[in-house]
Enzyme design. Structure first.
Site, PDB file in Angstrom:
ATOM      1  CD  GLU A  11      33.351  46.789  48.669  1.00 53.15           C
ATOM      2  OE1 GLU A  11      34.043  45.769  48.733  1.00 53.15           O
ATOM      3  OE2 GLU A  11      33.731  47.825  48.079  1.00 53.15           O
TER       4      GLU A  11
ATOM      5  CG  ASP B  14      39.338  44.337  50.598  1.00 53.60           C
ATOM      6  OD1 ASP B  14      40.272  45.019  51.049  1.00 53.60           O
ATOM      7  OD2 ASP B  14      39.005  44.329  49.404  1.00 53.60           O
TER       8      ASP B  14
END
Ligand SMILES: *[C@@H]1O[C@H](CO)[C@@H](O)[C@H](O)[C@H]1NC(C)=O
Ligand SMILES: *[C@@H]1O[C@H](CO)[C@@H](O)[C@H](O)[C@H]1NC(C)=O
Ligand SMILES: *[C@@H]1O[C@H](CO)[C@@H](O)[C@H](O)[C@H]1NC(C)=O
Length: 213
Positions: free
Chosen positions: A61, A79
């Site tokens: 991620e 994000d």
């Protein structure tokens, strides 16, 4: 001494001061992988049998970058931080809309990951409820971490450095102990707890100057 000499001197002092502060701050964005494994286990009390999956998730991620901003979403949402938490729903941009985690997106990108972990636990619980596996909330986990993730922490010593009696990874009964109290996760954890790692979660230590900010 003329006033211009004085101001030159002051400028020099200020520059040295700022340099000692800024340079390590840039490096502090990368969380050490094994330190993260230890912190998730001992400090943030994630279940022992989940740690390698969390490490795999963070690897793909944010690549351990605590200030990462991801912009790959087709809807234009962003994000934030180590766990790449979406601002579509979970964090708040200061535009009047409250994120579900009750924190600003900016606070997900600083070097303190305590609030990130609390929010990630909340996301995990919601998706556990919805899909039977909380990790399904993270696209990178689905793509990269569904198999055996042991290798992500295989070389880490995950024993607690401050408490020799803490259980080590792989002890299933200790993992079960932790899973019995997930409802505590949404609450701030006990702030009185001595936090030896708070100032040293990164591979590079902060300069003393850091402590004054
Ligand atoms: C971490 O992410 C920020 C924001 O995307 C970026 O500016 C920075 O260069 C990254 N740091 C590393 C070490 O990749
Ligand atoms: C792992 O870390 C603990 C605590 O720092 C230490 O006591 C132990 O000797 C270490 N084990 C290995 C195999 O390095
Ligand atoms: C796991 O931990 C419990 C207590 O925390 C202990 O009694 C048990 O022996 C441990 N099991 C293993 C395999 O280490």
């Amino acid at each position: 001494m003329s006033s211009s000499a004085t101001s030159l001197f002051m400028t020099g002092v200020l520059m040295v001061f700022m340099a000692s502060w800024c340079v390590p701050l840039g490096r502090a964005q990368t969380y050490d992988r094994c330190q993260l494994a230890r912190d998730l286990l001992h400090k943030y009390k994630l279940p022992a049998n989940q740690i390698s999956q969390w490490i795999c998730l963070v690897r793909w991620e944010s690549n351990f970058n605590t200030s990462a901003i991801g912009s790959l979403n087709s809807d234009g949402s962003l994000d934030h931080g180590l766990f790449q938490i979406s601002d579509l729903y979970w964090c708040d941009h200061g535009n009047g809309m409250d994120g579900a985690c009750g924190l600003t997106c900016e606070s997900l990108r600083n070097e303190d990951i305590k609030d990130d972990v609390i929010c990630a636990k909340r996301i995990f619980r919601q998706h556990q409820h919805l899909t039977g596996n909380g990790f399904n909330a993270w696209v990178a986990w689905k793509h990269r971490c569904q198999g055996n993730t042991d290798s992500y922490i295989a070389d880490c010593n995950t024993s607690s450095s401050d408490d020799g009696s803490s259980p080590s990874l792989g002890n299933d009964s200790s993992g079960a102990d932790r899973e019995r109290k997930p409802q505590l996760a949404a609450q701030p954890e006990n702030p009185q707890q001595p936090n030896n790692w708070l100032w040293f979660p990164f591979s590079h230590a902060f300069p003393t100057g850091w402590l004054f900010f």
